[in-house]
Structures are given as C-alpha cells and as structure tokens.
Design a protein around this motif. Structure first.
Motif, PDB file in Angstrom:
ATOM      1  N   GLU A   1      95.308  26.664  57.194  1.00 23.10           N
ATOM      2  CA  GLU A   1      96.342  27.299  56.370  1.00 23.10           C
ATOM      3  C   GLU A   1      95.766  27.545  54.990  1.00 23.10           C
ATOM      4  N   GLU A   2      95.999  28.743  54.464  1.00 22.67           N
ATOM      5  CA  GLU A   2      95.484  29.106  53.141  1.00 22.67           C
ATOM      6  C   GLU A   2      96.539  29.910  52.416  1.00 22.67           C
ATOM      7  N   LEU A   3      96.515  29.833  51.058  1.00 25.76           N
ATOM      8  CA  LEU A   3      97.478  30.552  50.242  1.00 25.76           C
ATOM      9  C   LEU A   3      96.952  31.928  49.870  1.00 25.76           C
ATOM     10  N   ARG A   4      97.873  32.843  49.779  1.00 26.52           N
ATOM     11  CA  ARG A   4      97.555  34.228  49.396  1.00 26.52           C
ATOM     12  C   ARG A   4      96.803  34.257  48.069  1.00 26.52           C
ATOM     13  N   GLY A   5      95.737  35.098  48.038  1.00 30.06           N
ATOM     14  CA  GLY A   5      94.954  35.246  46.812  1.00 30.06           C
ATOM     15  C   GLY A   5      93.803  34.282  46.700  1.00 30.06           C
ATOM     16  N   ASN A   6      93.794  33.201  47.523  1.00 32.19           N
ATOM     17  CA  ASN A   6      92.698  32.250  47.481  1.00 32.19           C
ATOM     18  C   ASN A   6      91.531  32.743  48.337  1.00 32.19           C
ATOM     19  N   VAL A   7      90.472  31.914  48.427  1.00 35.59           N
ATOM     20  CA  VAL A   7      89.325  32.195  49.288  1.00 35.59           C
ATOM     21  C   VAL A   7      89.487  31.414  50.574  1.00 35.59           C
ATOM     22  N   LEU A   8      89.495  32.128  51.688  1.00 34.17           N
ATOM     23  CA  LEU A   8      89.584  31.493  52.998  1.00 34.17           C
ATOM     24  C   LEU A   8      88.175  31.129  53.450  1.00 34.17           C
ATOM     25  N   SER A   9      87.934  29.846  53.715  1.00 35.90           N
ATOM     26  CA  SER A   9      86.621  29.367  54.161  1.00 35.90           C
ATOM     27  C   SER A   9      86.769  28.725  55.530  1.00 35.90           C
TER      28      SER A   9
ATOM     29  N   LYS B   1      99.922  31.535  53.835  1.00 32.72           N
ATOM     30  CA  LYS B   1     101.188  31.350  53.138  1.00 32.72           C
ATOM     31  C   LYS B   1     101.039  31.931  51.741  1.00 32.72           C
ATOM     32  N   ALA B   2     102.169  32.022  51.009  1.00 34.73           N
ATOM     33  CA  ALA B   2     102.109  32.626  49.679  1.00 34.73           C
ATOM     34  C   ALA B   2     103.062  31.915  48.746  1.00 34.73           C
ATOM     35  N   ALA B   3     102.510  31.431  47.641  1.00 35.32           N
ATOM     36  CA  ALA B   3     103.376  31.005  46.538  1.00 35.32           C
ATOM     37  C   ALA B   3     104.057  32.247  45.985  1.00 35.32           C
ATOM     38  N   PRO B   4     105.161  32.129  45.240  1.00 30.27           N
ATOM     39  CA  PRO B   4     105.861  33.320  44.730  1.00 30.27           C
ATOM     40  C   PRO B   4     104.939  34.190  43.880  1.00 30.27           C
ATOM     41  N   TYR B   5     105.096  35.471  44.024  1.00 28.44           N
ATOM     42  CA  TYR B   5     104.371  36.420  43.199  1.00 28.44           C
ATOM     43  C   TYR B   5     105.319  37.548  42.824  1.00 28.44           C
TER      44      TYR B   5
ATOM     45  N   ALA C   1     110.718  38.942  43.253  1.00 26.57           N
ATOM     46  CA  ALA C   1     109.490  38.238  43.624  1.00 26.57           C
ATOM     47  C   ALA C   1     109.420  38.135  45.131  1.00 26.57           C
ATOM     48  N   ASN C   2     108.230  37.843  45.615  1.00 25.28           N
ATOM     49  CA  ASN C   2     108.028  37.674  47.045  1.00 25.28           C
ATOM     50  C   ASN C   2     107.146  36.465  47.263  1.00 25.28           C
ATOM     51  N   GLY C   3     107.087  35.984  48.511  1.00 22.58           N
ATOM     52  CA  GLY C   3     106.274  34.838  48.873  1.00 22.58           C
ATOM     53  C   GLY C   3     106.492  34.507  50.318  1.00 22.58           C
ATOM     54  N   ASN C   4     105.763  33.490  50.808  1.00 22.77           N
ATOM     55  CA  ASN C   4     105.930  33.043  52.190  1.00 22.77           C
ATOM     56  C   ASN C   4     105.964  31.516  52.173  1.00 22.77           C
ATOM     57  N   PRO C   5     107.129  30.929  52.364  1.00 18.64           N
ATOM     58  CA  PRO C   5     108.416  31.592  52.634  1.00 18.64           C
ATOM     59  C   PRO C   5     108.974  32.326  51.419  1.00 18.64           C
TER      60      PRO C   5
ATOM     61  N   ASN D   1     113.679  32.218  37.489  1.00 13.48           N
ATOM     62  CA  ASN D   1     112.828  31.268  38.196  1.00 13.48           C
ATOM     63  C   ASN D   1     112.789  31.652  39.664  1.00 13.48           C
ATOM     64  N   ALA D   2     111.567  31.942  40.169  1.00 17.79           N
ATOM     65  CA  ALA D   2     111.369  32.228  41.597  1.00 17.79           C
ATOM     66  C   ALA D   2     110.498  31.120  42.159  1.00 17.79           C
ATOM     67  N   SER D   3     110.992  30.384  43.188  1.00 13.25           N
ATOM     68  CA  SER D   3     110.255  29.211  43.663  1.00 13.25           C
ATOM     69  C   SER D   3     110.347  29.095  45.180  1.00 13.25           C
ATOM     70  N   ASN D   4     109.296  28.534  45.762  1.00 13.79           N
ATOM     71  CA  ASN D   4     109.295  28.064  47.143  1.00 13.79           C
ATOM     72  C   ASN D   4     108.452  26.806  47.197  1.00 13.79           C
ATOM     73  N   GLU D   5     108.127  26.340  48.418  1.00  9.25           N
ATOM     74  CA  GLU D   5     107.457  25.041  48.548  1.00  9.25           C
ATOM     75  C   GLU D   5     106.032  25.051  48.015  1.00  9.25           C
ATOM     76  N   TYR D   6     105.469  26.260  47.760  1.00 11.79           N
ATOM     77  CA  TYR D   6     104.082  26.340  47.294  1.00 11.79           C
ATOM     78  C   TYR D   6     103.952  26.614  45.795  1.00 11.79           C
ATOM     79  N   GLY D   7     105.074  26.759  45.095  1.00 10.38           N
ATOM     80  CA  GLY D   7     104.982  26.983  43.670  1.00 10.38           C
ATOM     81  C   GLY D   7     106.186  27.703  43.117  1.00 10.38           C
ATOM     82  N   TYR D   8     106.085  28.083  41.850  1.00 11.76           N
ATOM     83  CA  TYR D   8     107.201  28.766  41.192  1.00 11.76           C
ATOM     84  C   TYR D   8     106.643  29.754  40.170  1.00 11.76           C
ATOM     85  N   LEU D   9     107.548  30.688  39.779  1.00  8.56           N
ATOM     86  CA  LEU D   9     107.291  31.613  38.688  1.00  8.56           C
ATOM     87  C   LEU D   9     108.435  31.502  37.698  1.00  8.56           C
ATOM     88  N   LEU D  10     108.114  31.545  36.418  1.00  7.88           N
ATOM     89  CA  LEU D  10     109.130  31.496  35.378  1.00  7.88           C
ATOM     90  C   LEU D  10     108.844  32.596  34.381  1.00  7.88           C
TER      91      LEU D  10
END
Length: 1183
Positions: A274-282, A351-355, A377-381, A426-435
């Motif tokens: 499992e990896e977050l959107r925008g990161n490097v998948l290794s 998955k994706a933290a809010p963006y 905002a969007n994200g997964n979830p 405030n946009a939030s899910n289990e992987y983070g938030y935006l303010l």
C-alpha cells in the motif's frame, strides 16, 4: 470602449499556456493593501510533522499579517499554552513564532506535542495547521554476540542489519573496517530493509569485516553494527561431522552445485503493498540460485509508466515516482536462470491523503454584495469537509444571517461590515488533513492602482507584451486601457485584458511603442496610471556552432555569431552539457569563439552558446564527438576446447565514438616461436566470439585487437595458454630438388617444416631415391634437423626419382609427391662441328653449326657460346693472347646465331662451344671471315687557310674510320649573299691521296659554304661543312680612304666652318643689341655637342658617331684568324675609324655622305650565322 475580460471563443496558441497560468497565479495572489482594514492571514508556519534536533533550541514558526496587526496565542495538545508561565518559552515581538530555550536547561522531550497558532484582530481569527513537534532520535544498536558464519561455495546467504528505530529512519549501507563500501552486483546486493543478500557465495566473499552502518542525517551521526565474519569453503574441505552441525543453522541451505531460483524476499507467491498518492512506490524482489538469477518486472493487465518507472539495485527494485490511483494493480517479478524461473505477484493499492481540487480564496465584498467560499478536496477514502469561523466550528460560532452553508460551499448574500470573518476549511481522512484559511472582508473603497506610475516595459518584437495594472477597490472596479494622450479605448480584437487588469499585446510590433494609460472605475471613484512600452529587436544567432568530430589530442573551435539590439547589453556564455565549462586552461573563449585544445575523451558532449540580453535569450548547441582508435578488448576466455578447435570470446573495449568494424585475432606459439605473434583470423565488429581452427602440438595464446575507421587498438592482454595434442604431420616438406654438386653425387634438398607444422615432437625426414630406368627398389634414409642429403657414387648426370616424407613420434605424414632430379654434371666432351659463317653485310654475319650429341653434353644443355675477335691476316695464332674477344651466348638447342656490330672491311675469327650447368665444352676449330667495305666516316677535320681576293685553300685530315679503301673526296661549295640566300652549287672531285686543295677564281669579298666527304667502293660517307670569306679589292679600298685627304674636300670643309663662324658672330651682335639675350653665356652653357674641333695632329675631322654608337670597332671579329684580313694587310683602310658596317658613315652624321655626292649602298651580303660582318665587307659597302 471597455475591453472584454477574455474572448471565450479564441483558441490559445500552445506558447501562451504558460503565460495564462502565470496570470492566473497573479489573480489568486491579489491582496488587500495593508493600509486597509482586513482580517489576519497566516503567512508562514512550521511543517505539520516537525522533527527537531534535541541539541538545539526549538523554534516553532507562526507569522501573520492583518489590519490592525493581529495578536497571537497558542494551544498545546488541544489546550491553551500559557507561554508567560514557562520561562524557557518566548514569543517573537510582532510575531507568533515561539522559541523554546532548551540549550540552557530542559529537555526536548518535555516539549513534544501538537501545537497550533491563532492570529486574531477585530475582523477575525486565522489558525495554523496542527504542528506535531518531535525530537529526532539516533539510538545505538543493541549489543549482540555474532557468531562467525561458515558455508559452502555456491550457497545463498543473508546478512541481517536490523538497525535501531530512529526518527527519522536512518540510511543504511555496508562497509568494511577501512570505511570502504562493499562492492555490490547482481549476485550481492542490499535490500530495502538494509540486509545484505547473497544469491550465491564465492570464495572471494570470505572476510571478517561485514559491517552495517546506520546514518541519522538529522543529528549527523553514524552508528555501526558489530562486524560479521563470513568464511566460504568448498565441499571437499568439510567432513560429515561439520556438515551435520551446520545443517541446522538458519543461514544455510542444503548444498547444491546448481539450482533454480527461489526468492529470499518477499516470501511466498503473493504479497500486498500500500502506498500513498504522490509518493514513490518501491517494489523489491531478491532471489537466490546458481547461476545468479536475473530479475524481470511486468504489470498484469497494463504497462509500466514510461517516464515514471526506474530500476534500482540491479533491477531487483522497481520504483514508480509520483504514484497515483491509476498505478494500483498487480505487479509481477520474475527471477530466471539457466535451470528455471519463478515469479512473485505484488498487489499494489494506492491510497490518498486529502488533496485540493479547489481551495477557498479570500473574498472582498462591498456592503450589500453577494459572494461565496468554495472548499473542494479529494482523497482515498473521500475526505470529510468541515467549516470553522474564526477558529470555532461553524456549528457553534455566532450566527450570521448573511451566510448559508451548503456542504463544501458557504454562500453570502447582502453582506454588511459585521459579516467580515476568517473561515477555515478542514478536509480530512485517515491518511491526513488539509486546512485552509480564507477571509471575508467587507469594505467600501474607491479604486486605487497599485502598479508604480510611469513604469517602463521593454519587450522583444513579435513577443507578447504584458502591461500591469494591479488595482484594488470595493466594489470591484472596471478597467479600461488607452494608448496615447488622446487615444480611444483599445479594441479587443488586437489586445487582451485579463481579470487582474493586465493588458496583453499578443504580438508586439515596433508600432506598439508608446504610452499606455490604465483607468479603474467603480461607483466610489476613478483612478488611472500611465506606463511606457519600448519594442526591441530580437537577439539572433546568425552563425551557429557546428557538429564536430575530432581525434583525441587535436584542437577544435566552435563559432557563435550573434546579432542583437544595440541598446541592450549582450553577454555570451558557453556551456558544456548545460553546465559551466571546465576550469581548464585548454578552454579559450574569445568573443564569439570557443576553442578547446588537446581534446580529451571527457571533452565530448554538447556545447551550447547562450546569448543573453536583459530581455531575451537565445542559444544554439553543437555536439563534439571525440574519436580515437578503440580501447583494447579485455576478459578473453577460451571455451569448447577441442583437439583442433577452440572458441575464443572477449569483451570489446570502448569504441571511442567510432564504431568497431572488425576484430583481428593473433596467436603466439610459446613452444616453437615464443614472443612472435602471427595472424590467426578476422571477424566482424559485431562479433565477440570466434571459432578458431588449431594445429596439433602448439602451445597457443591468443590476443585480440579492435579496428575502427581511425585505426587499430592496442592488443588485448593474452588469453590463457592452450596446448593441443600431438598428431602426425599434415604436410610434407616443399621445394624438393635433386641436383649434383659433383659428377659422382646427387644432392637432395628440401624446405623443412617449421615447428608449427611439425604437429608433434621428434620431427624427422625420410629421404628416398631411385635411379630412373636403372634400380628396381627405392633407397632411403631417415634424417633429422637437416634440409639436405648427399647420395655419393652416382653415375654422371643420370635421372633419379626423389621423395621426402615428414614423420614424428606419432607417425608419418601422407605419402609425398615424387620429383625428378639428376646426379652431378661434368663438362661437355665434344665441340660443335661443321661451323659455317655467312657474311650478311659489312656489319652483320650469320653463324651455323651442327649440334653435339646429347650424351656428350653430360649435363643440362644451357646453350651455345660463340667467341669472335678481330685479327690481322697471317697473325691469327701468334697474337691470340693479346686479342680482345667478344662473346655471344645463344640459349637452348639453337644451331645458328647472328653476330651484329662488326666493323666493315675487317678480318675476323670465331669458334663455337657447347655450355651446360658445369661449364663450357671444347672449342670448335677457328673459322675466319672478312667483312666487305662500308661507307667511310666524315673527314676528321676541315680548315680554310690563306684567303685572298679570289682564292681559298682547304686542308683536311682523312676519316678516322675509312671502312674500306678511299677512292676519292667530293667537295661541294656555293656562295652566300647578304640575304643568306645560297648561290649555285659547284661539285669538285679530289683524289684520295690529297689532304690540301686551293680553290681559285672566286669572287672577292664573298662568303662561301663548303661540303666535304670521302668515298669508298661502298659509297659516300658523312660530310663535314665549313664557311669562309674572300678578301676585299685593295685599290678600291685605297680610293675610299684617300677622299678624306683630298685638298678640295679640305677646302670645302673650311669654307663651311668659316660660314658657320660668321653666322654665330652676327647672331651674337644682334642679341647684344637687344640687351636681353646673353648669347655668350647661353652658348657657353649650352655648347652644341655636334660641333667638334678638328684634330690638329693629322689634319682630319674629329670622330663622329650617333649617341648610341660610342664603342670603337674592335680590331678582331668572329671570323677565324685564318680567314680574316689582318690590320697590317690593310693599313690604308678606315677600320681604325669605324664601329661596324653602318656605324661610321650614316645618313645622320657622315660628312662623306653629304659632300661626296654619292649615296650609301646596301650591304653586299648577309650573314648566315650570328657573327658580325667583317670589316672587309664594311669597307666594300662604300664602293
């Protein structure tokens, strides 16, 4: 006319996309001037995840702006943080930034927590992100006892690292005790978890200092694990007891020689990632096996993204950067070697933290206006959206009748000044938030223009021009642009007006230069501003640098000629591979030239000329390819070793930018020709292997050279040596001959085999011979280390059959070919008989003879030899020793020959001999013959003496080669006139016994040409020619000379002189009477050069000559002394007074010619040669 905001139907060129994005950023960045009342705005804050260095003071940033300036407060872990009660905490004046002084006392762990800053004024409150403050950690390794590891060659091995947990996680690498990184390869590599994996071990992996290091960048510290000892041994070195004891060790597997791959990591057939959107998948797969497996990657039901996929760690790690939800799916890694393949499937979920899709923006409204704030905002979830007002959840915030909340949107209608506030989304899910903070500021302000007045814009022609008109007003003003003092509003078909007030001229031309006025209006007022636009010529590169291919060590030059606007400052910069030029004295930049001297391999690349002004930049590039002969091949390896062939493989060296066209393979035979390299074969430059044919019993070494268009590389290092097995010889000696050196022997010779051809030890030769038509059995002998054998006691010159066969310790070569030879020769015994001579002419004779019997030749017939010589009759035998003989040899079995070059009218003798390889036989009896007469040569000399008025005497010497009996001489002569024309020819016969002859009754003063030759009975010989001149009539010459001494002539001359004197006196008197013409001085100064005084000693006139004829006549002439009239023979002539034929009495200056009443005659004759006419002819011309 007001411009439209942006034409909706106009299609934008691709080049303007970046420009529009820039303008959009400007629009979003529009701010309320700080001199106007406005709510707070957070301008700077610490990161959400804030890891601090525990050795330094903690600084938590919070900066904000507003009118009036905001005040700041903090919460810690959700409760108010009273900074006044903690002496270690201070707040920066005019700011919310906290400084916690832990360097003097206190611990960083004490202040670990979640901090949030609030900036507040009368218009609202803005809040920062939740800032999680944690001190970094770099713990030590737990102490452990590491047992040495012993394992068999070829087994797999994993050396665990297991670094301590740090914050942030450390960077792992393996080194030895000397701090040198351990080499890694497809066989040995480090995993993502830091462990060191061996797909199979080799003896060279044995060492005692495998050390894992952990580097903690935040604290700049490095921790190390205890060294691990590894020993790799072969199976033969282990006994059964040791093998049994090692069998339970977790690091060991059952020993195998070769085995298919299995995965060391990950385990099993499938795994999840499992990896977050925008990161490097290794993704990682490491396999063991022997031979070393190779890893491949595929994506099931899809392809790997081209520009975002990278392979690391020898393709054991797959990385995808900027990963997105589209990269989810199943990825398969495949490990393969020669014994099989295995695969593992990794299921990837992104998955994706809010963006942000649309973050809320500050809103400025005038009283009574409507507006809205949008937060998407969007994200997964999918994230949850919540609103706050001045930092308080909007559900419990004071009610505002002008706002209405509709999910992610707040709608404002008929706002009033009290509606001003700061809203937080405030946009939030289990992987983070935006303010995000966004204020609503209700103002009533007339327009103001924020762009500086009289700003000067300079733009390059044919490019867009952007004229700024930053403005503010509430309500939002409308914007108009004008050009010139009295210009009308600019039309939208040429210009574009953007929402931020910027005027765009899509394609600025020279006529776009001028002054532009921006006018902003709303219901509260109007403002305007002037700006100025200048259009400049573009910078152009009129001569670009050109692609260059140069050989290493030479010099290369690049040229870059630039044309630019003269009002702008130009700078030219040279780049190499988009970086600075090397700081090397070999690089010289001179105006628009770049020169690189002593070019090296590292100088190859792209060289870019960058021409910069303050407004534009152009560049042009050229590639420099440094070429040279290839580097030598390496890693030579011999495989498939058979008795008569072997496969050679190699790795090509660098081709130095010139493709390799072929490889040259050479061999050395260390056994027979050590140090001597010979050509083996050539193969294409595309090949790296060659099947080589070998000879037996050769200790081979091979080397390879690469060839490209520039030449040949240095040789590679030699391969290992390869000794082929011995075998019987393939070939027999060549050049076999049988020739006798003496009459009773046969010398058999041959060209021996070289060591390479011997095919084995003990090389010998079996020499066999058989007398043809004589013996019935072959005689033979075996010899070694020689190339000649002599058979003695043979008959003289008899044919033999000969053969020479090679043999060695293994066996005999194939049956050799039989050649014919002969025993030794002896001198011929018989002379040619019946010698006959046939005289063809006076210089050529033909000789005939009968051949000698073949048996008497006793050797190979070379031919017949004729000895001949010139002899006097009756003295043939007496003077033979002193006679020079000539020899002619006629090859082969000839029975006649020609003797050329004989002398006519001569007595000759000759004999004939037969010749074989041993020498000459006896001479035949001498035969004599005479050559007939021939024509004589020319007389040896011809002289003409004693010339008189009518006679000439000729003297001569007989011909040096009479070639017979002279019968007579023939003399022919004819006169030559002044035009070189020949007169009638006179033919005269003179007896052969004469050597002197006088010709009489010739014309006086006449040139004659003579032709003289001798004759024999065979005919006339070559002639000799000569010329001569008879003398002048003395009486006539005397009369001519006496004219100058006649009394009447002297009297006449005196009268003329007196008359001239009288005329001069008269002129002098008349000139003096005028008083203006000084005749005397003039005459003294300009004496007449043609009036000369008479000589007083002999009473004659002085010499007279033209200005060009001042040379006195020489007393001699080119006529030979025996054919000229000498001075004592003509004392009465005028020779002493003349210079040549016409030099003394010509029409311009001859007194005789003017007063004698006679005209000058033309010359009586010409001269055939280039000689000057004789004085006699000159005197005769006045008769």
């Amino acid at each position: 006319m007001q411009l439209k905001i942006m034409p909706k139907k106009k299609r934008l060129p691709a080049g303007r996309v970046a420009l529009i994005l820039f303008l959009c950023q400007m629009i979003s960045a529009l701010e309320v001037p700080l001199d106007l009342v406005q709510p707070p705005t957070i301008t700077q804050q610490s990161p959400k995840d804030y890891i601090i260095d525990p050795r330094e003071n903690i600084v938590i940033q919070c900066e904000a702006k507003g009118k009036p300036p905001p005040s700041f407060s903090w919460t810690r872990n959700g409760t108010h943080f009273d900074i006044d009660k903690d002496p270690l905490v201070t707040m920066k004046p005019g700011s919310g930034t906290l400084t916690i002084n832990i360097m003097s006392e206190g611990k960083a762990e004490t202040y670990e927590g979640v901090y949030q800053c609030t900036a507040r004024n009368e218009r609202g409150a803005a809040i920062s992100n939740n800032i999680v403050v944690r001190p970094s950690r770099s713990p030590l390794w737990t102490k452990e006892k590491l047992e040495p590891i012993t394992l068999r060659n070829g087994q797999s091995l994993v050396l665990p690292c297991r670094p301590p947990l740090g914050l942030p996680p450390p960077i792992i690498f393996w080194m030895d005790n000397s701090f040198q990184r351990l080499p890694q390869s497809e066989r040995v590599s480090q995993g993502l978890n830091g462990d060191l994996y061996f797909s199979n071990v080799l003896p060279e992996d044995t060492r005692e200092d495998y050390i894992c290091y952990a580097r903690f960048n935040h604290t700049q510290t490095i921790q190390q694990k205890q060294p691990i000892s590894v020993k790799v041994i072969s199976v033969d070195e282990l006994n059964d007891t040791i093998a049994a004891n090692l069998s339970d060790t977790e690091f060991y597997t059952k020993p195998n020689r070769e085995r298919p791959p299995t995965f060391l990591t990950p385990e099993g057939n499938t795994s999840n990632k499992e990896e977050l959107r925008g990161n490097v998948l290794s993704l990682e797969c490491i396999a063991e096996g022997l031979p070393t497996p190779v890893i491949y990657w595929i994506k099931e039901d899809g392809t790997l993204p081209t520009n975002r996929t990278f392979y690391r760690n020898f393709k054991k790690t797959l990385q995808i950067i900027q990963v997105s939800e589209a990269d989810s799916g199943n990825y398969q890694c495949i490990a393969k070697n020669a014994l099989g393949a295995i695969h593992h499937t990794i299921s990837v979920t992104v998955k994706a933290a809010p963006y942000w899709i649309l973050a809320p923006q500050n809103l400025v409204l005038s009283p009574g206006e409507d507006g809205s704030l949008i937060c998407r905002a969007n994200g997964n979830p999918k994230p949850r959206i919540s609103w706050l007002s001045n930092g308080v959840p909007i559900e419990i915030a004071p009610d505002d009748p002008s706002r209405k909340i509709d999910g992610d949107t707040i709608i404002f209608s008929n706002v009033q000044e009290r509606s001003s506030a700061v809203y937080q989304c405030n946009a939030s899910n289990e992987y983070g938030y935006l303010l995000a903070n966004a204020f609503v500021n209700v103002l009533a302000e007339p327009p103001r223009i924020l762009t500086s007045a009289n700003t000067l814009y300079q733009v390059i022609a044919n490019r867009p021009a952007l004229l700024d008109c930053a403005f503010f007003g509430s309500p939002l003003p409308t914007i108009e642009w004008f050009k010139g003092a009295k210009g009308s509003a600019l039309r939208d078909d040429i210009y574009v007006l953007h929402e931020n007030g910027t005027l765009e001229i899509p394609v600025a031309q020279k006529d776009s230069t001028g002054t532009y006025t921006c006018v902003a209006r709303n219901k509260l007022g109007m403002a305007k501003n002037e700006v100025h636009l200048e259009i400049k010529d573009p910078t152009r590169i009129i001569k670009q640098p050109e692609y260059a291919v140069v050989q290493r060590g030479s010099t290369v030059s690049f040229e870059c000629k630039v044309k630019h606007d003269h009002t702008l400052t130009l700078t030219i910069t040279w780049l190499k591979d988009n970086g600075e030029l090397p700081s090397d004295g070999r690089f010289t930049v001179d105006k628009d030239h770049l020169e690189v001297a002593d070019v090296r391999d590292s100088d190859g690349g792209a060289y870019t000329c960058v021409a910069n002004t303050t407004l534009d930049m152009v560049s042009a590039s050229a590639v420099l390819s440094v070429v040279d002969v290839p580097n030598p091949p390496f890693d030579l390896e011999l495989t498939d070793q058979l008795d008569k062939s072997v496969q050679l493989s190699w790795t090509p060296g660098d081709d130095n930018n010139s493709p390799i066209t072929k490889f040259i393979i050479e061999y050395e035979d260390a056994m027979h020709e050590a140090g001597l390299w010979r050509h083996q074969t050539e193969v294409s430059g595309m090949q790296t292997t060659a099947q080589l044919k070998l000879s037996p019993y050769v200790n081979y070494s091979f080397r390879v050279m690469a060839v490209n268009s520039l030449g040949r590389s240095l040789p590679s290092e030699p391969s290992e040596q390869y000794l082929t097995k011995a075998a019987e010889p393939d070939t027999n000696p060549t050049a076999v001959e049988g020739l006798g050196s003496e009459p009773d022997n046969l010398v058999i010779t041959w060209k021996p085999l070289n060591g390479f051809e011997s095919n084995g030890p003990g090389l010998q030769y079996k020499v066999s011979w058989l007398q043809k038509d004589g013996d019935d059995e072959w005689a033979s002998v075996v010899v070694a280390n020689v190339s000649k054998y002599i058979v003695s006691g043979t008959p003289t010159f008899v044919p033999y059959l000969i053969k020479v066969q090679a043999l060695n310790d293994v066996g005999f070569a194939p049956e050799p070919a039989v050649v014919m030879g002969h025993s030794g020769e002896d001198l011929p015994m018989v002379a040619p008989g019946n010698v006959r001579v046939n005289v063809v002419n006076s210089t050529l004779a033909e000789v005939h003879w009968d051949p000698v019997p073949l048996k008497s030749i006793r050797g190979h017939l070379q031919g017949y030899r004729i000895y001949y010589w010139k002899a006097q009759e009756g003295s043939l035998k007496r003077n033979r020793r002193h006679i020079e003989k000539k020899i002619l040899t006629f090859q082969g079995n000839k029975t006649h020959g020609m003797l050329p070059g004989l002398e006519p009218f001569s007595h000759y003798a000759l004999n004939v001999r037969v010749v074989n390889g041993k020498g000459e036989g006896p001479a035949s009896p001498d035969r004599v013959f005479n050559t007939p007469e021939g024509v004589p040569s020319a007389p040896s000399s011809l002289k003409i003496i004693n010339p008189t008025l009518d006679s000439l005497t000729l003297e001569w010497d007989p011909p040096s080669r009479p070639n017979g009996i002279l019968t007579e001489y023939t003399l022919k002569y004819q006169p030559i006139n002044s035009t070189h024309e020949l007169g009638p020819l006179v033919d005269l016969k003179i007896p052969a016994n004469k050597t002197r002859w006088t010709l009489k009754n010739l014309n006086f003063s006449t040139r004659y040409k003579f032709y003289f030759y001798a004759q024999t009975a065979a005919g006339s010989g070559s002639q000799i020619t000569e010329e001569a001149v008879t003398t002048v009539d003395e009486a006539m010459a005397s009369r001519q000379v006496d004219i100058a001494t006649q009394g009447w002539f002297i009297g006449l001359m005196c009268a003329v002189a007196l008359l001239i004197l009288i005329l001069l006196i008269v002129c002098f008197i008349r000139r003096n009477k005028g008083g203006k013409y000084p005749v005397k001085e003039k005459e003294d100064a300009h004496a007449d050069p043609e009036i000369q005084p008479m000589k007083e000693d002999d009473g004659t006139f002085g010499e007279y000559s033209d200005a060009e004829d001042h040379k006195p006549l020489k007393k001699g002439s080119r006529t030979p002394s025996d054919r000229t009239v000498k001075k004592e023979d003509s004392d009465d002539s005028l020779v002493d007074y003349g210079e040549g034929v016409n030099g003394q009495f010509n029409e311009d200056g001859s007194f005789i010619g003017q007063y004698s009443g006679k005209k000058e005659k033309e010359p009586a004759e010409g001269n055939e040669s280039s000689e000057a006419p004789s004085p006699v002819n000159a005197m005769n011309s006045f008769v």
